[in-house]
Enzyme design. Structure first.
Site, short mmCIF file in Angstrom:
data_model
loop_
_atom_site.label_atom_id
_atom_site.label_comp_id
_atom_site.label_asym_id
_atom_site.label_seq_id
_atom_site.Cartn_x
_atom_site.Cartn_y
_atom_site.Cartn_z
N ARG A 288 39.52 20.78 51.22
CA ARG A 288 38.18 20.70 50.64
C ARG A 288 37.16 20.76 51.76
O ARG A 288 37.35 20.14 52.82
CB ARG A 288 38.00 19.40 49.84
CG ARG A 288 38.66 19.39 48.47
CD ARG A 288 37.96 20.33 47.48
NE ARG A 288 38.55 20.25 46.15
CZ ARG A 288 39.54 21.02 45.70
NH1 ARG A 288 40.07 21.94 46.48
NH2 ARG A 288 39.99 20.88 44.46
N GLU B 298 29.97 24.49 49.00
CA GLU B 298 30.42 25.69 48.32
C GLU B 298 29.52 26.03 47.13
O GLU B 298 29.17 25.11 46.38
CB GLU B 298 31.85 25.42 47.80
CG GLU B 298 32.81 26.50 48.14
CD GLU B 298 34.25 26.05 47.94
OE1 GLU B 298 34.81 25.40 48.84
OE2 GLU B 298 34.80 26.35 46.88
N HIS C 55 37.61 30.44 48.99
CA HIS C 55 38.41 29.50 48.20
C HIS C 55 39.49 30.22 47.37
O HIS C 55 39.46 30.19 46.13
CB HIS C 55 37.50 28.64 47.30
CG HIS C 55 38.12 27.31 46.95
ND1 HIS C 55 37.39 26.16 46.76
CD2 HIS C 55 39.41 26.94 46.77
CE1 HIS C 55 38.19 25.16 46.46
NE2 HIS C 55 39.43 25.61 46.45
C1 GLV Z 1 41.97 24.20 44.37
O1 GLV Z 1 41.19 24.04 45.25
C2 GLV Z 1 42.73 23.14 43.79
O2 GLV Z 1 42.48 21.96 44.08
O3 GLV Z 1 43.62 23.46 42.99
#
Ligand code: GLV
Length: 330
Positions: A249, A278, A296
Site C-alpha cells: 500500500r 492514489e 496498482h
Molecule cells: C489489492 O491491492 C488488494 O489488496 O487486493
C-alpha cells in the site's frame, strides 16, 4: 391495535438486495445474481439512486477505492456483510462494521501468486533498468549496443529483505530463491519454523533488514502501525546501492522522502505499484529514471480478478444464508 403478527414497517424483501459498488467480473456477478437482487453501480448513476439502493441493501460488494466508514454505514442500515474484492481492507472501518454486527470479508489466497509475480517483475525491472530502456527506445534516442550501456545489478547472491512475510511475501521468497537471492524477512511475528526452513529465510529486526538488504520488498498490510514505515530515516538506513519495491500500500512509504532519496542517491532505485495518494503520484517521482511506476496492477490478471470476484460473492452468499463467512477479516 395493530396485529403484532401482521406486516410491520420492517418488511423484508423476498430476495436479499445486493449492491455492488463498481464493475466486477462476471463469475462474481453470476454467483450474486443467484443469491439475490443484484444491482451494480455504473458510471452516471445518480447519487439519489445509489442512496435508495443502499437504504435497502443486505450486502455490499466493495472495491479498494470505496471508503466504508460510519458515514457510509449510516446510509445502509440493513447491511449484513461488506465483501471487499481485495486482500487489503484498509478502506473499511472494520470496528465500525463490527459494532453494527456487519461481517467484513476480503479475498486472501486467490491473488497471492499474481501479486508475487508482479513484485518479482518489479524487482527485475528496477534492477535491470527495463523501464529506463523502454523509455529510451520509445523516445527515439539513437542507441547502439555498448559494453557499458545501461548496466544494471544482478540478483544472484544478493539479499532480498521482505517486510511482511504473509502469503504474498512467502510466494515472493520462493520466486526470488529461484533467482539465487538470499532471503531475510521482518514480520511482527516470526513465521512457523517449518515455513522459515522451507524458504531458507532468516528473521531480522527491521533496521538490520533495511541496512543489509540489496532489495527491500514491502508486503505488509497498511495500518496506523505501518504508516510511513519507510520514511526518510528508514531510507537513510538503506544501502546507497539498494532498491525498494512496494506492491503493498502506498502510504507505507513517505513518497516525498522517497523521491528525495532517489534524487539524492540515498538509495539506487525503487519500483512502485502503489502510491501514497492514489491515483496521484508524487510529481518529483515522474521525472526520475531510477523509479519504476505502474498503476496498482498486483492482482490484475483475468484469472485472479475472476477468482477474487467469485470469492467475494461466495462470502456474500454464505452470510446471507446465515452461515459463517469463508474469509472474514479481523
Ligand atoms: C489489492 O491491492 C488488494 O489488496 O487486493
Amino acid at each position: 391495535m395493530p396485529d403484532a403478527s401482521g406486516p410491520s414497517n420492517d418488511v423484508r424483501h423476498e430476495r436479499p438486495e445486493i449492491v455492488v459498488l463498481g464493475a466486477i467480473p462476471e463469475p462474481g456477478l453470476e454467483v450474486l445474481r443467484g443469491a439475490g437482487d443484484t444491482w451494480c453501480l455504473t458510471p452516471g448513476v445518480s447519487a439519489g439512486e445509489l442512496r435508495e439502493r443502499l437504504a435497502s441493501a443486505d450486502a455490499v460488494v466493495s472495491l479498494i477505492t470505496d471508503v466504508i466508514d460510519d458515514a457510509f454505514l449510516d446510509t445502509a442500515p440493513r447491511l449484513r456483510i461488506v465483501a471487499n474484492v481485495a486482500v487489503g481492507y484498509n478502506n473499511i472501518d472494520v470496528d465500525a462494521c463490527r459494532s453494527r454486527g456487519i461481517v467484513v470479508t476480503n479475498t486472501p489466497g486467490v491473488l497471492t501468486e499474481a501479486t508475487a509475480d508482479l513484485a518479482m517483475g518489479l524487482v527485475l525491472m528496477v534492477t535491470r533498468r527495463l523501464g529506463e530502456g523502454e523509455r529510451l527506445i520509445r523516445s527515439g534516442t539513437p542507441w547502439s549496443w555498448g559494453m557499458f550501456m545501461m548496466l544494471g545489478t544482478g540478483l544472484q547472491g544478493r539479499r532480498l529483505g521482505i517486510v511482511g512475510m504473509g502469503d504474498i511475501g512467502q510466494a515472493l521468497a520462493r520466486r526470488a530463491a529461484a533467482f539465487g537471492m538470499e532471503i531475510v524477512y521482518h514480520n511482527r511475528n516470526r513465521v512457523d519454523p517449518t515455513v522459515e526452513a522451507s524458504l531458507d529465510a532468516t528473521w531480522l529486526e527491521l533496521d538490520e533488514l533495511l541496512a543489509t538488504s540489496d532489495v527491500v520488498s514491502l508486503n505488509c498490510p497498511y495500518s496506523p502501525a505501518t504508516h510511513h514505515l519507510v520514511d526518510a530515516a528508514a531510507l537513510e538506513t538503506m544501502r546507497s546501492s539498494a532498491f525498494l519495491v512496494n506492491t503493498a500500500r502506498g502510504p507505507i512509504v513517505d513518497e516525498a522522502a522517497l523521491a528525495a532519496a532517489l534524487r539524492d542517491g540515498t538509495i539506487a532505485g525503487a519500483a512502485l505499484d502503489v502510491f501514497e495518494h492514489e491515483p496521484d503520484v508524487h510529481p518529483d517521482l515522474l521525472g526520475l529514471d531510477n523509479v519504476v511506476l505502474v498503476p496498482h496492477l498486483g492482482s490484475a490478471t483475468v484469472e485472479t480478478r475472476n477468482a477474487m470476484a467469485a470469492l467475494a460473492a461466495r462470502n456474500v452468499v454464505a452470510v446471507l444464508d446465515g452461515d459463517d463467512a469463508i474469509t472474514p477479516v479481523g
